[in-house]
Design an enzyme around this catalytic site. Structure first.
Site, PDB file in Angstrom:
ATOM      1  N   HIS A 162      -3.568  -0.945   6.722  1.00 59.92           N
ATOM      2  CA  HIS A 162      -4.269   0.261   6.284  1.00 59.92           C
ATOM      3  C   HIS A 162      -3.597   0.725   4.989  1.00 59.92           C
ATOM      4  O   HIS A 162      -2.500   1.287   5.021  1.00 59.92           O
ATOM      5  CB  HIS A 162      -4.189   1.341   7.359  1.00 59.92           C
ATOM      6  CG  HIS A 162      -4.900   0.946   8.617  1.00 59.92           C
ATOM      7  ND1 HIS A 162      -4.531   1.385   9.862  1.00 59.92           N
ATOM      8  CD2 HIS A 162      -5.971   0.136   8.803  1.00 59.92           C
ATOM      9  CE1 HIS A 162      -5.346   0.862  10.776  1.00 59.92           C
ATOM     10  NE2 HIS A 162      -6.227   0.101  10.154  1.00 59.92           N
ATOM     11  N   GLU A 165      -1.713   4.038   4.089  1.00 61.14           N
ATOM     12  CA  GLU A 165      -0.495   4.383   4.832  1.00 61.14           C
ATOM     13  C   GLU A 165       0.695   3.805   4.069  1.00 61.14           C
ATOM     14  O   GLU A 165       1.386   2.884   4.512  1.00 61.14           O
ATOM     15  CB  GLU A 165      -0.624   3.866   6.266  1.00 61.14           C
ATOM     16  CG  GLU A 165      -1.764   4.591   6.988  1.00 61.14           C
ATOM     17  CD  GLU A 165      -2.272   3.904   8.253  1.00 61.14           C
ATOM     18  OE1 GLU A 165      -3.277   4.378   8.805  1.00 61.14           O
ATOM     19  OE2 GLU A 165      -1.694   2.887   8.678  1.00 61.14           O
ATOM     20  N   HIS A 255       2.678   1.057  10.187  1.00 61.23           N
ATOM     21  CA  HIS A 255       1.585   1.965   9.816  1.00 61.23           C
ATOM     22  C   HIS A 255       2.093   3.381   9.597  1.00 61.23           C
ATOM     23  O   HIS A 255       3.255   3.695   9.857  1.00 61.23           O
ATOM     24  CB  HIS A 255       0.553   2.025  10.955  1.00 61.23           C
ATOM     25  CG  HIS A 255      -0.271   0.796  11.093  1.00 61.23           C
ATOM     26  ND1 HIS A 255      -1.609   0.768  10.809  1.00 61.23           N
ATOM     27  CD2 HIS A 255       0.065  -0.458  11.473  1.00 61.23           C
ATOM     28  CE1 HIS A 255      -2.081  -0.452  11.025  1.00 61.23           C
ATOM     29  NE2 HIS A 255      -1.087  -1.219  11.430  1.00 61.23           N
ATOM     30  N   GLU A 331       4.464   3.447  13.987  1.00 61.19           N
ATOM     31  CA  GLU A 331       3.802   4.529  13.251  1.00 61.19           C
ATOM     32  C   GLU A 331       4.818   5.550  12.743  1.00 61.19           C
ATOM     33  O   GLU A 331       5.711   5.959  13.472  1.00 61.19           O
ATOM     34  CB  GLU A 331       2.808   5.259  14.172  1.00 61.19           C
ATOM     35  CG  GLU A 331       1.697   4.382  14.738  1.00 61.19           C
ATOM     36  CD  GLU A 331       0.528   4.183  13.785  1.00 61.19           C
ATOM     37  OE1 GLU A 331       0.554   4.752  12.666  1.00 61.19           O
ATOM     38  OE2 GLU A 331      -0.405   3.450  14.167  1.00 61.19           O
TER      39      GLU A 331
HETATM   40 ZN    ZN Z   1      -2.805   2.469  10.395  1.00 59.32          ZN
END
Ligand code: ZN
Length: 371
Positions: A162, A165, A255, A331
């Site tokens: 992504h 990010e 991420h 994350e």
């Molecule tokens: Zn992500």
């Protein structure tokens, strides 16, 4: 007031910028996709005049909960970035300051990416490889780090599936700095036992285009792992192809989470034919990391998938199942870590992303013999 976005990772829609005290903006959708949350723009043409910026319809973005205690990232020189107190009223996000550059998080440009690859390639520990090309014709870079794969665990680290990010590529800088430091005892011990395959940017096209989640044709790469193709998701196709060659023992997909204000990992609890020893190793890693790294915790995060319900098109689930690996998604917050907040106006930072990467390597050394 002039607003521009025509540069690496620039993205914003101008609704009305005539009055510096009431600049109205909106966030653009990723190309061929419904996702949007990333913005990055330059404001110019005003000297010492107070400005007010408002992003309209912030409540319609992909992760509206992410605006609640969010402060915008700003910079005068594109090198030093700081947070500006921002207000979200349930619809619009606004802030007041005369500044030049603003972004959702500190950008990580493709120029910086190329510098990172070039710098790392100077190390005798690194073999730099282009796995292939993206739809926009950019190189998909992989760095192999270590003394040779033979007899060592295959550790894969990937980031920026992504592209918005960006903290995930700042994380990779921290990981690479540590692994390539030939005086660092943790790195030295790890490289005795493991060989690293690192893709610091899985989505160069989305990065340069200034997108949150998608590649050049609108594919969300972390939903492409089951059946990737060179036409739709060459980034995943090429990475998977390389993984077939190297095997995978340990995999981290890095991420940023738009909404949750914590650092956490999520595992592959829902894959069919779950190997008990592998999920126990994942839990052991998570526990070790939370003990070693105060910015990481195991209380808040995603709910574990129920047995057999995993989305196998996601990287960590596919890799765990297909390669019998310990696999996870990691994350970091866009807002702040609410367990260890910064002074106001606070926010997660590039340096804290780098530190978390160092902590992840500490934890990996503790469990590398088990996996
Ligand atoms: Zn992500």
């Amino acid at each position: 007031m002039l607003i521009s976005k025509s540069f690496d990772s620039g993205s914003i829609e101008i609704i009305d910028a005539k009055d510096p005290r009431d600049i109205r903006l909106a966030i653009l959708r990723d190309h061929e996709s419904d996702f949007y949350q990333w913005f990055h723009f330059r404001a110019s043409g005003v000297m010492d005049e107070p400005c007010k910026f408002t992003i309209e319809r912030a409540n319609e973005t992909a992760f509206p909960a992410g605006w609640d205690s969010y402060n915008v990232c700003a910079s005068y020189d594109r090198d030093h970035w700081f947070r500006v107190p921002s207000a979200y009223d349930g619809e619009s996000l606004s802030w007041d300051i005369t500044s030049i550059y603003f972004a959702y998080f500190v950008p990580y440009s493709m120029e910086r990416h190329l510098d990172l690859i070039a710098d790392c390639s100077l190390s005798p520990l690194v073999r730099s490889q282009v796995l292939g090309h993206t739809l926009d014709g950019q190189a998909l870079d992989m760095l192999e780090v270590g003394h040779g794969a033979e007899g060592r665990k295959a550790v894969w680290l990937i980031a920026r599936q992504h592209p918005g990010e960006t903290m995930s590529e700042w994380f990779m800088e921290g990981a690479l700095e540590r692994l390539l430091d030939e005086d660092d005892p943790v790195a030295r011990k790890l490289l005795e036992k493991a060989h690293f395959y690192i893709v610091p940017n899985m989505n160069p096209d989305g990065s340069r285009r200034g997108q949150l989640r998608s590649n050049a044709c609108g594919a969300s790469l972390n939903r492409e792992w089951l059946d990737p193709s060179m036409e739709r998701s060459p980034e995943v196709f090429l990475t998977r192809e390389k993984m077939e060659e190297t095997g995978v023992d340990f995999f981290v997909d890095v991420h940023g989470d738009e909404a949750l204000p914590y650092c956490f990992v999520a595992g592959f609890d829902g894959v069919p034919n779950l190997r008990e020893n592998r999920i126990e190793q994942f839990r052991q890693y998570r526990r070790t990391l939370s003990e070693l790294c105060p910015d990481f915790q195991e209380v808040h995060g995603y709910d574990a998938d129920a047995p057999g319900t995993a989305n196998m098109a996601m990287g960590m689930n596919f890799v765990a199942d297909h390669f019998d690996a310990v696999a996870m998604i990691l994350e970091m917050p866009f807002q702040d870590n609410h367990d260890l907040p910064d002074s106001e106006p606070g926010g997660w930072s590039t340096e804290r992303s780098r530190h978390l990467a160092r902590g992840c390597l500490d934890a990996l050394l503790q469990i590398i013999d088990e996996i």
